[in-house]
Design an enzyme around this catalytic site. Structure first.
Site, short mmCIF file in Angstrom:
data_model
loop_
_atom_site.label_atom_id
_atom_site.label_comp_id
_atom_site.label_asym_id
_atom_site.label_seq_id
_atom_site.Cartn_x
_atom_site.Cartn_y
_atom_site.Cartn_z
N LYS A 59 -16.87 57.87 86.00
CA LYS A 59 -16.51 59.09 86.74
C LYS A 59 -17.22 60.34 86.23
O LYS A 59 -17.38 61.31 86.96
CB LYS A 59 -15.00 59.30 86.70
CG LYS A 59 -14.23 58.29 87.54
CD LYS A 59 -13.46 58.97 88.64
CE LYS A 59 -12.81 58.03 89.63
NZ LYS A 59 -12.18 56.84 89.08
N SER A 84 -5.05 61.30 88.41
CA SER A 84 -4.15 60.85 87.36
C SER A 84 -4.91 60.52 86.11
O SER A 84 -4.33 60.29 85.07
CB SER A 84 -3.40 59.62 87.83
OG SER A 84 -4.33 58.63 88.17
N GLU A 210 -10.93 45.00 95.15
CA GLU A 210 -9.68 45.77 95.04
C GLU A 210 -8.60 44.91 94.38
O GLU A 210 -8.67 43.68 94.40
CB GLU A 210 -9.17 46.14 96.44
CG GLU A 210 -10.05 47.11 97.18
CD GLU A 210 -9.53 47.30 98.60
OE1 GLU A 210 -9.13 48.44 98.90
OE2 GLU A 210 -9.52 46.34 99.38
N GLY A 214 -3.39 46.36 96.73
CA GLY A 214 -3.95 47.52 97.45
C GLY A 214 -5.22 47.15 98.18
O GLY A 214 -6.31 47.61 97.82
N ASP A 216 -6.29 47.97 101.10
CA ASP A 216 -6.56 48.83 102.26
C ASP A 216 -8.06 48.88 102.58
O ASP A 216 -8.45 48.96 103.74
CB ASP A 216 -6.05 50.25 102.00
CG ASP A 216 -6.70 50.84 100.77
OD1 ASP A 216 -6.31 50.45 99.66
OD2 ASP A 216 -7.61 51.68 100.91
N SER A 308 -16.19 49.41 85.08
CA SER A 308 -16.16 50.83 85.44
C SER A 308 -15.51 51.76 84.42
O SER A 308 -15.79 52.96 84.44
CB SER A 308 -15.49 50.99 86.80
OG SER A 308 -14.23 50.37 86.81
C1 LIG Z 1 -11.77 55.78 89.71
C2 LIG Z 1 -12.03 54.47 89.15
C3 LIG Z 1 -12.40 53.37 89.96
C4 LIG Z 1 -12.48 53.46 91.47
O1 LIG Z 1 -13.50 54.35 91.88
P1 LIG Z 1 -13.52 54.92 93.37
O2 LIG Z 1 -14.72 55.79 93.43
O3 LIG Z 1 -12.25 55.67 93.59
O4 LIG Z 1 -13.59 53.74 94.28
C5 LIG Z 1 -12.70 52.16 89.35
N1 LIG Z 1 -12.62 52.02 88.01
C6 LIG Z 1 -12.26 53.03 87.19
C7 LIG Z 1 -12.20 52.79 85.73
C8 LIG Z 1 -11.96 54.30 87.74
O5 LIG Z 1 -11.61 55.29 86.91
#
Ligand SMILES: *Cc1c(COP(=O)(O)O)cnc(C)c1O
Length: 323
Positions: A59, A84, A210, A214, A216, A308
């Protein structure tokens, strides 16, 4: 009408510009492999370790790119973000690096470690009640009253372009891929990833993942219009989104091959795998792509996996270890 067809979506050139902005600021995270993972799946897995990114998740890429793209006037006024967790931290960190005042709106049940980290980065943290508060309205009000720019977590071209830089680095490091498995919440990460994959490895099939509770995004993908659900109950707290964003949805429809889901039990197994086999701390949401790759890998394929994030509360880690 501001339907998906009339939104101005970012393209790969915007991912390239984001890479230039992030150069020397974001980490070029390592790509890791595991013999055990390859033996178990019969494929070649390349893990892009965004748990080792600044702020503990990919992010930071989108947040920094968005804040750095603001005009000087907007930077002087400051920004507001709602999240959050990882997005809030990343906006707070990006703002500290760029000398911009950050106001962060967080639910009052957000992990304490994440609230504390946002404050440590110098952000003003405003709490709201998930059940009764409307964070979008709060952000809009603050933006109005204080003249702040809103930095949304996924539904923004500069955020999406920033997120795409991780996949650009991955493909530049290991070459073309047959598949890329990407965690999906609001879809910013997969949208940017898909733009990079389409440009740098056009044959690569991008698969969105997903949590089961969830789905969606899968339902939206299959039905052709955005489906909104109640906040899903899952340990993948970074994917507890109620719907895809409009920009992400538009890009997903064009560039993503398939959407799939994994259970919370599979995420727990995957977390233990990363910890025990690879000595890596990955948060549950960060395990989505890997869990699906383990379940669905095509034998012999070259598979990229976006890992991620790695922000885990120690008590949650303790519960996992005890289970
Ligand atoms: C926010 C987040 C996601 C999902 O990313 P999106 O851009 O909302 O699809 C996946 N993994 C982690 C660790 C995140 O913080």
């Amino acid at each position: 009408m501001t339907g998906p067809d009339s939104v101005m979506c970012p393209g790969f050139e915007n991912v390239r510009e984001a890479s230039a902005r992030l150069s020397g600021v974001a980490h070029v995270t390592p790509v890791m492999t595991s013999r055990q993972a390859d033996a178990q799946t019969g494929a070649s897995l390349f893990f892009k370790m965004e748990n080792l990114q600044r702020g503990g998740a990919f992010k930071f890429r989108g947040a920094y790119n968005a804040v750095a793209s603001l005009s000087m006037d907007a930077r002087r006024a400051g920004v507001v973000a709602f999240s959050s967790g990882n997005h809030a931290l990343s906006v707070a960190l990006a703002c500290r690096l760029l000398g911009v005042k950050a106001t962060i709106i967080m639910p009052n049940d957000a992990p304490l470690a994440k609230m504390a980290a946002a404050r440590d980065y110098g952000a003003e943290v405003i709490l709201y009640d998930r059940a009764t508060g409307d964070r979008d309205a709060m952000a809009a009000d603050l933006a109005d009253q204080r003249g702040l720019a809103v930095i949304p977590p996924f539904d923004h071209p500069d955020v999406i372009a920033g997120q795409g830089t991780a996949t650009a680095e991955l493909i530049e490091a290991v070459g073309p891929l047959d598949y890329l498995f990407v965690p999906v919440g609001g879809g910013g990460l997969i949208a940017g990833s898909a733009l990079a994959a389409a440009a740098l490895s056009p044959e690569c099939r991008v698969v969105g993942v997903e949590p089961e509770a969830g789905d969606d995004g899968r339902r939206s993908f299959e039905s052709g219009s955005i489906v909104t659900i109640d906040t899903p109950d899952t340990i993948a707290d970074g994917a507890r989104t109620r719907s895809l964003g409009e920009y992400p949805f538009h890009i997903i429809r064009r560039h993503v091959r398939r959407m799939t889901t994994v259970s919370d039990a599979a995420l727990e197994w995957q977390m233990s795998f990363f910890l025990q086999r690879m000595k890596l701390l990955v948060e549950p949401t960060g395990c989505l792509g890997a869990a699906a790759a383990f379940a669905e890998a095509e034998k012999g394929a070259r598979i990229g996996v976006i890992v991620s994030g790695g922000n885990v509360d120690l008590p949650a880690l303790g519960r996992l270890a005890a289970a």
